[in-house]
Design a protein around this motif. Structure first.
Motif, PDB file in Angstrom:
ATOM      1  N   HIS A  12     -17.214  16.813  39.565  1.00 12.22           N
ATOM      2  CA  HIS A  12     -15.953  17.456  39.967  1.00 12.22           C
ATOM      3  C   HIS A  12     -16.118  18.966  40.114  1.00 12.22           C
ATOM      4  N   VAL A  13     -17.284  19.353  40.595  1.00 13.83           N
ATOM      5  CA  VAL A  13     -17.597  20.768  40.813  1.00 13.83           C
ATOM      6  C   VAL A  13     -18.361  20.896  42.129  1.00 13.83           C
ATOM      7  N   LEU A  14     -17.961  21.866  42.935  1.00 16.89           N
ATOM      8  CA  LEU A  14     -18.713  22.257  44.124  1.00 16.89           C
ATOM      9  C   LEU A  14     -18.582  23.761  44.294  1.00 16.89           C
ATOM     10  N   SER A  15     -19.609  24.384  44.827  1.00 14.29           N
ATOM     11  CA  SER A  15     -19.537  25.812  45.128  1.00 14.29           C
ATOM     12  C   SER A  15     -18.795  26.022  46.440  1.00 14.29           C
ATOM     13  N   ARG A  16     -18.458  27.252  46.719  1.00 14.15           N
ATOM     14  CA  ARG A  16     -17.781  27.580  47.976  1.00 14.15           C
ATOM     15  C   ARG A  16     -18.640  27.167  49.168  1.00 14.15           C
ATOM     16  N   ASP A  17     -19.938  27.481  49.127  1.00 14.17           N
ATOM     17  CA  ASP A  17     -20.818  27.127  50.241  1.00 14.17           C
ATOM     18  C   ASP A  17     -20.940  25.615  50.398  1.00 14.17           C
ATOM     19  N   GLU A  18     -20.948  24.892  49.289  1.00 11.60           N
ATOM     20  CA  GLU A  18     -21.032  23.431  49.367  1.00 11.60           C
ATOM     21  C   GLU A  18     -19.760  22.842  49.970  1.00 11.60           C
ATOM     22  N   LEU A  19     -18.622  23.394  49.605  1.00  7.52           N
ATOM     23  CA  LEU A  19     -17.367  22.936  50.208  1.00  7.52           C
ATOM     24  C   LEU A  19     -17.348  23.199  51.714  1.00  7.52           C
ATOM     25  N   ILE A  20     -17.814  24.364  52.113  1.00 10.14           N
ATOM     26  CA  ILE A  20     -17.847  24.709  53.543  1.00 10.14           C
ATOM     27  C   ILE A  20     -18.738  23.731  54.299  1.00 10.14           C
ATOM     28  N   CYS A  21     -19.875  23.381  53.705  1.00  9.80           N
ATOM     29  CA  CYS A  21     -20.776  22.409  54.333  1.00  9.80           C
ATOM     30  C   CYS A  21     -20.070  21.075  54.561  1.00  9.80           C
ATOM     31  N   LEU A  22     -19.367  20.589  53.549  1.00 10.27           N
ATOM     32  CA  LEU A  22     -18.691  19.301  53.669  1.00 10.27           C
ATOM     33  C   LEU A  22     -17.506  19.374  54.634  1.00 10.27           C
ATOM     34  N   LEU A  23     -16.810  20.482  54.645  1.00  7.42           N
ATOM     35  CA  LEU A  23     -15.693  20.642  55.569  1.00  7.42           C
ATOM     36  C   LEU A  23     -16.164  20.687  57.019  1.00  7.42           C
ATOM     37  N   SER A  24     -17.356  21.195  57.237  1.00  9.04           N
ATOM     38  CA  SER A  24     -17.855  21.374  58.602  1.00  9.04           C
ATOM     39  C   SER A  24     -18.494  20.114  59.174  1.00  9.04           C
ATOM     40  N   GLU A  25     -18.845  19.155  58.329  1.00  9.59           N
ATOM     41  CA  GLU A  25     -19.545  17.950  58.784  1.00  9.59           C
ATOM     42  C   GLU A  25     -18.532  16.844  59.091  1.00  9.59           C
ATOM     43  N   VAL A  26     -18.237  16.671  60.371  1.00  7.66           N
ATOM     44  CA  VAL A  26     -17.197  15.727  60.798  1.00  7.66           C
ATOM     45  C   VAL A  26     -17.556  14.292  60.438  1.00  7.66           C
TER      46      VAL A  26
END
Length: 345
Positions: A12-26
């Motif tokens: 239940h932890v992600l960094s900002r960069d990790e969240l951005i990666c997941l948000l960007s991968e359709v």
């Protein structure tokens, strides 16, 4: 990417960069939603909390560029319910519809001062239901008075954690004040609800990642996430609408990082996509707020056009919801749906 989803589900932890990666991968939307659904089942179970929404005034002193209730919208018919009318709707929702929570929502209508609001809170609490208010920015003293009168929860959406974007689309308002209000709500002892719009013009994936981390930072009890739907009688009337899949992903990632909170399947989800609320329930949501406002008023509470079930009677809406919930193997919860904080990493 799959390892990031596993990390979010387990830790239940992600960094900002990790969240951005997941948000960007359709392509990863199904995997993210499935993980969020497993976390939802583990931490809050299969019960879905139904909360009766009463939109008691569409009068607002603010001028938010995305909202149909904005002060400068002269095309909208304004209304305000009195205390007796509000109480009768709440009483019907509790005694006839069997709902365990009432949600009172309005524009920032200054006619309802602290004294009037506290009297209304005390009256509705005689129904033995949980009570949520969503009436905007108030002083710390007012929030404490609401709590002392019996209010259980308060919903104040941050809309976006991008301060420049917030103040561009909310003229005359202060992001810092909005943030302070959330702190004041928490200090009052009420459960804290917030949320964001997904798809505001100028919004970035970076700011959406910041939104999710912000919800974790404030230790929110409830988060509502909906896609931006432009209203023709606002300055953003010609803007592109938000993306449903992106809104669903933001909601699912919020569930992964805040596993035990309450997350509604918002009406905006249903308005933008067929079976939008069901898809949200299968991607981490565990709350639905059936609208019990009188039909003749409900059509004028137009935050955005085309609101789902605007002309549907409250009892019919409830019956339809129960059928949908049963169809996906879930059930209507019978408790008041307070945030049950579960110890986790």
């Amino acid at each position: 990417m799959l390892s990031l989803i596993e990390k979010a589900e387990d830790k239940h932890v992600l960094s900002r960069d990790e969240l951005i990666c997941l948000l960007s991968e359709v392509s990863l939307l199904p995997e993210i939603c499935a993980a969020a659904d497993r976390v939802r089942q583990k931490y809050v179970g299969d019960g879905i909390h139904l909360r009766g929404l009463i939109e008691f005034s569409n009068i607002c002193k603010n001028n938010c560029c995305y909202c149909g209730l904005r002060r400068d919208n002269v095309k909208i018919h304004r209304y305000r319910l009195d205390e007796d009318a509000i109480f009768k709707l709440a009483e019907y929702a509790v005694t006839q519809m069997g709902l365990k929570t009432i949600v009172l929502q309005s524009g920032e209508d200054m006619w309802f001062d602290c004294q009037k609001m506290c009297a209304l809170i005390r009256r509705i609490k005689t129904l033995d239901a949980a009570l949520t208010l969503s009436v905007g920015e108030k002083s710390a003293e007012e929030y404490q008075a609401y709590k002392d009168a019996g209010c259980d929860r308060f919903l104040l959406r941050i809309e976006t954690t991008d301060k420049i974007l917030y103040e561009r689309h909310d003229p005359g308002m202060s992001w810092a004040r909005r943030r302070k209000c959330l702190d004041d709500i928490s200090r009052s002892g009420m459960e804290v609800g917030s949320g964001c719009l997904v798809g505001l013009p100028g919004q970035t994936l970076e700011s959406l990642a910041d939104d999710i981390l912000f919800f974790k930072q404030i230790k929110a009890d409830m988060i509502g996430i909906g896609p931006f739907i432009p209203h023709p009688d606002t300055p953003l009337g010609n803007a592109e609408k938000g993306n449903f899949d992106l809104a669903l992903k933001v909601m699912a990632l919020t569930r992964l990082l805040l596993p035990d909170i309450n997350i509604p399947a918002t009406t905006a989800m249903e308005t933008l996509a067929p079976n939008g609320q069901i898809r949200a329930l299968q991607a981490g949501a565990n709350v639905i707020m059936p609208n019990v406002t009188l039909n003749e008023c409900r059509k004028y509470y137009e935050l955005y056009p085309g609101k789902s079930a605007t002309n549907c009677a409250a009892d019919n809406t409830l019956a339809q919801l129960r059928a949908k919930i049963a169809a996906i193997g879930r059930y209507v919860a019978t408790d008041k749906g307070f945030h049950q904080k579960v110890k986790h990493i």
